[in-house]
Scaffold this active site. Structure first.
Site, PDB file in Angstrom:
ATOM      1  N   TRP A   1      -3.614  -2.090  -0.947  1.00 44.78           N
ATOM      2  CA  TRP A   1      -3.462  -3.351  -1.664  1.00 44.78           C
ATOM      3  C   TRP A   1      -3.892  -4.406  -0.653  1.00 44.78           C
ATOM      4  O   TRP A   1      -3.176  -4.661   0.308  1.00 44.78           O
ATOM      5  CB  TRP A   1      -2.013  -3.523  -2.082  1.00 44.78           C
ATOM      6  CG  TRP A   1      -1.842  -4.498  -3.186  1.00 44.78           C
ATOM      7  CD1 TRP A   1      -2.066  -4.294  -4.514  1.00 44.78           C
ATOM      8  CD2 TRP A   1      -1.413  -5.845  -3.062  1.00 44.78           C
ATOM      9  NE1 TRP A   1      -1.789  -5.429  -5.212  1.00 44.78           N
ATOM     10  CE2 TRP A   1      -1.398  -6.389  -4.353  1.00 44.78           C
ATOM     11  CE3 TRP A   1      -1.054  -6.656  -1.981  1.00 44.78           C
ATOM     12  CZ2 TRP A   1      -1.033  -7.711  -4.596  1.00 44.78           C
ATOM     13  CZ3 TRP A   1      -0.690  -7.962  -2.228  1.00 44.78           C
ATOM     14  CH2 TRP A   1      -0.678  -8.467  -3.531  1.00 44.78           C
TER      15      TRP A   1
ATOM     16  N   LYS B   1      14.522 -18.530 -15.493  1.00 44.20           N
ATOM     17  CA  LYS B   1      14.869 -17.109 -15.341  1.00 44.20           C
ATOM     18  C   LYS B   1      15.911 -16.697 -16.388  1.00 44.20           C
ATOM     19  O   LYS B   1      15.811 -15.623 -16.975  1.00 44.20           O
ATOM     20  CB  LYS B   1      15.450 -16.843 -13.942  1.00 44.20           C
ATOM     21  CG  LYS B   1      14.412 -16.792 -12.837  1.00 44.20           C
ATOM     22  CD  LYS B   1      13.631 -15.501 -12.889  1.00 44.20           C
ATOM     23  CE  LYS B   1      12.276 -15.581 -12.235  1.00 44.20           C
ATOM     24  NZ  LYS B   1      11.281 -16.442 -12.849  1.00 44.20           N
TER      25      LYS B   1
ATOM     26  N   CYS C   1       0.832  -1.198   0.000  1.00 43.54           N
ATOM     27  CA  CYS C   1       0.000   0.000   0.000  1.00 43.54           C
ATOM     28  C   CYS C   1       0.873   1.258   0.000  1.00 43.54           C
ATOM     29  O   CYS C   1       2.058   1.198   0.297  1.00 43.54           O
ATOM     30  CB  CYS C   1      -0.867   0.030   1.236  1.00 43.54           C
ATOM     31  SG  CYS C   1      -1.586  -1.549   1.655  1.00 43.54           S
TER      32      CYS C   1
ATOM     33  N   LYS D   1       2.960 -10.003 -17.805  1.00 39.90           N
ATOM     34  CA  LYS D   1       2.974 -10.303 -16.377  1.00 39.90           C
ATOM     35  C   LYS D   1       1.850 -11.265 -16.009  1.00 39.90           C
ATOM     36  O   LYS D   1       2.022 -12.160 -15.204  1.00 39.90           O
ATOM     37  CB  LYS D   1       2.849  -8.995 -15.585  1.00 39.90           C
ATOM     38  CG  LYS D   1       2.901  -9.173 -14.068  1.00 39.90           C
ATOM     39  CD  LYS D   1       4.279  -9.636 -13.631  1.00 39.90           C
ATOM     40  CE  LYS D   1       4.357 -10.047 -12.183  1.00 39.90           C
ATOM     41  NZ  LYS D   1       5.469 -10.977 -11.922  1.00 39.90           N
TER      42      LYS D   1
ATOM     43  N   GLU E   1      13.812 -23.474 -12.080  1.00 41.69           N
ATOM     44  CA  GLU E   1      13.547 -22.039 -11.969  1.00 41.69           C
ATOM     45  C   GLU E   1      14.754 -21.211 -12.425  1.00 41.69           C
ATOM     46  O   GLU E   1      14.596 -20.199 -13.110  1.00 41.69           O
ATOM     47  CB  GLU E   1      13.161 -21.724 -10.513  1.00 41.69           C
ATOM     48  CG  GLU E   1      12.885 -20.275 -10.222  1.00 41.69           C
ATOM     49  CD  GLU E   1      11.721 -19.661 -11.005  1.00 41.69           C
ATOM     50  OE1 GLU E   1      10.982 -20.404 -11.680  1.00 41.69           O
ATOM     51  OE2 GLU E   1      11.583 -18.426 -10.971  1.00 41.69           O
TER      52      GLU E   1
ATOM     53  N   ARG F   1       2.968   0.960  -7.069  1.00 39.02           N
ATOM     54  CA  ARG F   1       3.055  -0.077  -6.039  1.00 39.02           C
ATOM     55  C   ARG F   1       1.885  -1.053  -6.123  1.00 39.02           C
ATOM     56  O   ARG F   1       1.909  -2.098  -5.474  1.00 39.02           O
ATOM     57  CB  ARG F   1       3.052   0.569  -4.647  1.00 39.02           C
ATOM     58  CG  ARG F   1       4.265   1.431  -4.385  1.00 39.02           C
ATOM     59  CD  ARG F   1       4.043   2.361  -3.222  1.00 39.02           C
ATOM     60  NE  ARG F   1       4.025   1.706  -1.940  1.00 39.02           N
ATOM     61  CZ  ARG F   1       5.090   1.529  -1.162  1.00 39.02           C
ATOM     62  NH1 ARG F   1       6.258   1.981  -1.552  1.00 39.02           N
ATOM     63  NH2 ARG F   1       4.987   0.925  -0.002  1.00 39.02           N
TER      64      ARG F   1
ATOM     65  N   HIS G   1      21.343 -39.692 -19.066  1.00 42.09           N
ATOM     66  CA  HIS G   1      20.424 -40.369 -19.980  1.00 42.09           C
ATOM     67  C   HIS G   1      20.232 -39.572 -21.262  1.00 42.09           C
ATOM     68  O   HIS G   1      19.199 -39.693 -21.917  1.00 42.09           O
ATOM     69  CB  HIS G   1      19.091 -40.630 -19.265  1.00 42.09           C
ATOM     70  CG  HIS G   1      19.251 -41.512 -18.072  1.00 42.09           C
ATOM     71  ND1 HIS G   1      19.491 -42.866 -18.170  1.00 42.09           N
ATOM     72  CD2 HIS G   1      19.281 -41.227 -16.746  1.00 42.09           C
ATOM     73  CE1 HIS G   1      19.638 -43.381 -16.956  1.00 42.09           C
ATOM     74  NE2 HIS G   1      19.516 -42.403 -16.066  1.00 42.09           N
TER      75      HIS G   1
ATOM     76  N   GLU H   1      14.130 -16.495 -19.862  1.00 43.80           N
ATOM     77  CA  GLU H   1      13.173 -15.414 -20.090  1.00 43.80           C
ATOM     78  C   GLU H   1      13.827 -14.030 -20.072  1.00 43.80           C
ATOM     79  O   GLU H   1      13.350 -13.125 -20.735  1.00 43.80           O
ATOM     80  CB  GLU H   1      11.991 -15.482 -19.116  1.00 43.80           C
ATOM     81  CG  GLU H   1      12.316 -15.243 -17.676  1.00 43.80           C
ATOM     82  CD  GLU H   1      11.052 -15.242 -16.799  1.00 43.80           C
ATOM     83  OE1 GLU H   1      11.141 -15.747 -15.678  1.00 43.80           O
ATOM     84  OE2 GLU H   1      10.004 -14.740 -17.237  1.00 43.80           O
TER      85      GLU H   1
ATOM     86  N   ASN I   1      -0.048   0.580   6.529  1.00 44.54           N
ATOM     87  CA  ASN I   1       0.499  -0.491   5.674  1.00 44.54           C
ATOM     88  C   ASN I   1       1.000  -1.579   6.603  1.00 44.54           C
ATOM     89  O   ASN I   1       1.596  -1.265   7.629  1.00 44.54           O
ATOM     90  CB  ASN I   1       1.697   0.000   4.876  1.00 44.54           C
ATOM     91  CG  ASN I   1       1.327   1.063   3.872  1.00 44.54           C
ATOM     92  OD1 ASN I   1       0.155   1.309   3.643  1.00 44.54           O
ATOM     93  ND2 ASN I   1       2.332   1.685   3.293  1.00 44.54           N
ATOM     94  N   GLY I   2       0.839  -2.821   6.215  1.00 42.63           N
ATOM     95  CA  GLY I   2       1.382  -3.913   7.034  1.00 42.63           C
ATOM     96  C   GLY I   2       0.264  -4.711   7.673  1.00 42.63           C
ATOM     97  O   GLY I   2      -0.899  -4.655   7.245  1.00 42.63           O
TER      98      GLY I   2
HETATM   99  C1  F6R Z   1       8.271 -16.490 -14.737  1.00 41.91           C
HETATM  100  C2  F6R Z   1       6.884 -16.117 -14.588  1.00 41.91           C
HETATM  101  C3  F6R Z   1       5.834 -17.012 -15.112  1.00 41.91           C
HETATM  102  C4  F6R Z   1       4.666 -17.114 -14.129  1.00 41.91           C
HETATM  103  C5  F6R Z   1       3.511 -17.894 -14.762  1.00 41.91           C
HETATM  104  C6  F6R Z   1       2.377 -18.127 -13.782  1.00 41.91           C
HETATM  105  O1  F6R Z   1       9.125 -15.526 -14.203  1.00 41.91           O
HETATM  106  O2  F6R Z   1       6.573 -15.060 -14.061  1.00 41.91           O
HETATM  107  O3  F6R Z   1       6.340 -18.264 -15.413  1.00 41.91           O
HETATM  108  O4  F6R Z   1       5.119 -17.751 -12.968  1.00 41.91           O
HETATM  109  O5  F6R Z   1       3.032 -17.180 -15.866  1.00 41.91           O
HETATM  110  O6  F6R Z   1       1.851 -16.933 -13.327  1.00 41.91           O
HETATM  111  P1  F6R Z   1       0.979 -16.875 -12.027  1.00 41.91           P
HETATM  112  O7  F6R Z   1       1.825 -17.254 -10.885  1.00 41.91           O
HETATM  113  O8  F6R Z   1       0.513 -15.441 -11.961  1.00 41.91           O
HETATM  114  O9  F6R Z   1      -0.169 -17.826 -12.207  1.00 41.91           O
END
Ligand code: F6R
Length: 610
Positions: free
Chosen positions: A75, A487, A2, A605, A483, A27, A506, A490, A101-102
């Protein structure tokens, strides 16, 4: 999370506050509100949704006379994102209001006491409890400063809070505990805010508040006191040289970096109110009404899917719940069999991912109980699941998910502990080590992040031009390897594979040569020797090996292998130190190659389409 702004000065306060709230929009928020004293009356105006809706309401009112006030973008963490739950919250005795906030962890206890004293509540928030606590203290205490301090002594948790009272119409009070808050010092005007952009056009002189401090501003004065004894504190004034865009990132170059560095706080926010350190137990109130599942099916996408695989071991080993983990886009089209009593657990940062949402709906139609783990209150998944646990990580702005995974792992681990109480196999000693380790983790992680960043930068400069790379791990390090590779792909557009170390021979090992590095996740656990052998297999084929491992350990003097050392943590807690190292490597590799870190090409996102 927030946003807070408070103003005491000579200009019309309300437009200035609204402008400040706009600068805090990055934010993330789902409702907003302002409060000010005008004609000796305390006015609170709030609206659900975007700031425009609050502005429309204010446009129908006369607000120009107020020169002191405060505003908030919320938020949601406790209670839905509705107008009733939006801040400011007024005490039911009417004279004061706060923005916050918090999380106030003991708000339920405090609320019960206040109800017994005749206070009333019109929201589901912990914030309204704090407003009433201050009013309760003020009924026996003439000074508002003392009443504020006494109420904060009764509240447990993390907060940044600002207070305005009808009786002191030119004064804003503020205090912080584990949540950011600072003062902005102007000429004939002063500010408080959760972040610098809120007041940056008006002043660059700031005073950073510390935990356990309480501040008071008027148009011509500012003071900071110690919360414990109300003694005045000497504070340093800092001059901000950043521009507005940099300020929104809190001085970090990218949102991703800011979010990586927020992870110590993510862990504590996420665990707040969910562990008992006296009984060494995890307790998630959200699971109270839910029977322990006989089987668990975790369904998610991307990073959230990796968090699911990471947790599978804990659900099976600690809680003794047979658990499978599936990619949502596969689950939804394969007419999957769900056994009676099997619970579907969907994990999603955004709560809007189309495939995960579809999986939820399919399982719901078939009568399975649905549990959700989600970061965004009010999202589709949070509304459609039978029970929802919020990760409380705050908005994640960078497209690449970082702190959300840490928060998901924290919640998943606590869920496994919660269910381990009933027929599980986690003993009290282990639970004690885990919970003690968890409470040390934020400080441990904060302490190593700057070093990890510079080590990651050195490694990135050496390996970012490789034709490809492996990330290898076993057990709970396997999903971290997935992961780490995700990262790198991407963000840097380098081809990277996450692999179970034992599976390398394998087939994939054929890729290894001197231009193909492997990052091996090698915590000092039961699988150390096994993973070490796989490292040797890679090194024997002249592949450069970088082992993320804990000191001290002999047996790592393998030719061609180097170590990237992490401090040791207990069992699964090692993952919370290794994951940020991998995130930092991918960040530094992308930065080194000049890629757009916060907005990688072709990505969104929130993936709301199939
Ligand atoms: C990778 C990334 C994506 C999300 C995926 C699921 O950095 O951000 O792989 O993890 O699109 O998204 P959510 O968690 O929002 O369902």
């Amino acid at each position: 999370m927030c946003g807070i702004i408070g103003y005491s000065g000579h200009r019309p306060a309300v437009p200035l506050i609204i402008e400040g709230l706009h600068r805090l929009e990055y934010r993330g928020y789902d409702s907003s509100g302002v409060c000010f004293v005008q004609n000796k009356e305390l006015k609170v105006v709030r609206a659900e949704g975007k700031l425009k809706l609050l502005e429309d309401k204010l446009a129908r009112m006369e607000v120009s006379l107020a020169t002191t006030g405060m505003g908030h973008t919320r938020w949601a963490t406790h209670g839905a994102p509705t107008e009733d739950n939006a801040h400011p919250h007024r005490s039911s005795r009417g004279d004061l209001a706060i923005v916050h906030n918090g999380i106030i962890e003991n708000y339920q206890e405090c609320k019960a006491e206040l109800l017994a004293k005749g206070f009333e509540f019109s929201s589901q928030t912990d914030t309204e409890v704090l407003a009433n606590l201050i009013a309760d203290e003020h009924s026996s205490e003439t000074s508002l400063l003392k009443a504020f301090a006494s109420a904060l002594e009764r509240a447990r948790g993390a907060y940044a809070v600002a207070l305005l009272s009808r009786q002191e119409p030119d004064t804003v009070y503020a205090a912080r505990q584990s949540a950011p808050l600072l003062l902005g010092l102007g000429s004939g005007e002063n500010f408080i805010a959760s972040d610098i952009p809120a007041f940056l056009p008006y002043t660059r002189d700031v005073v950073f508040l510390e935990d356990g401090e309480i501040a008071r501003i008027t148009p011509t004065s500012w003071e900071v006191f110690s919360l414990a004894d109300l003694k005045p504190m000497e504070k340093k004034i800092s001059r901000i040289e950043w521009d507005l865009q940099a300020a929104q990132k809190g001085g970090y170059k990218h949102f991703m970096l800011k979010e990586i560095f927020e992870q110590p706080m993510t862990i504590s926010d996420c665990a707040a109110g969910r562990v008992s350190m006296s009984r060494f137990e995890a307790h998630l109130p959200e699971l109270e009404a839910i029977a322990k599942p006989s089987r668990l099916r975790i369904v998610a996408c991307g990073t959230s899917y990796h968090a699911g695989i990471w947790a599978q071991i804990l659900f099976e080993n600690w809680a003794r719940i047979p658990t499978t983990v599936e990619i949502a886009s596969e689950f939804r089209y394969r007419n999957a069999l769900l056994s009676p009593g099997e619970t579907l657990l969907v994990v999603s940062q955004s709560g809007e991912t189309a495939d995960t949402l579809a999986a939820l709906r399919i399982a719901k139609e078939r009568g399975s109980p649905i549990l959700g783990i989600c970061n965004v209150i009010g999202s589709s998944i949070s509304r459609e699941a039978d029970a929802i646990i919020f990760t409380q990580a705050g908005p994640e702005i960078s497209v690449a998910s970082t702190k959300a995974m840490t928060a998901q792992m924290t919640v998943l681990m606590l869920m496994a502990m919660h269910w381990s109480k009933n027929g599980g196999s986690l003993n009290r000693d282990e639970a004690r080590l885990i919970l003690n380790g968890l409470s040390d983790l934020p400080a441990k992680l904060s302490g190593i992040l700057p070093t990890l960043k510079s080590e990651a930068a050195t490694l990135a400069a050496r390996f970012a031009s490789s034709k490809g790379m492996f990330f290898l791990g076993r057990g709970q390090s396997y999903p971290l390897a997935l992961e780490g590779a995700l990262k790198v792909k991407e963000l840097s557009y380098i081809h990277a594979e996450g692999y179970a170390s034992g599976e390398m021979k394998h087939g994939p090992i054929a890729l290894i040569d001197q231009d193909f590095p492997s990052f091996v996740l090698l915590p000092n656990d039961d699988l150390f020797a096994k993973t070490r052998s796989n490292m040797e297999e890679v090194a024997a084929r002249k592949g450069p090996v970088i082992a993320l491992t804990n000191p001290p350990k002999s047996g790592l003097d393998i030719k061609g292998c180097e170590t990237w050392l992490m401090p040791e943590a207990f069992g699964p807690l090692n993952s919370f130190l290794m994951l940020p190292a991998l995130q930092l490597f991918s960040y530094e590799a992308a930065a080194y190659l000049g890629k757009d870190v916060d907005q990688p090409r072709n990505l969104a996102k929130s993936v709301t389409v199939e």
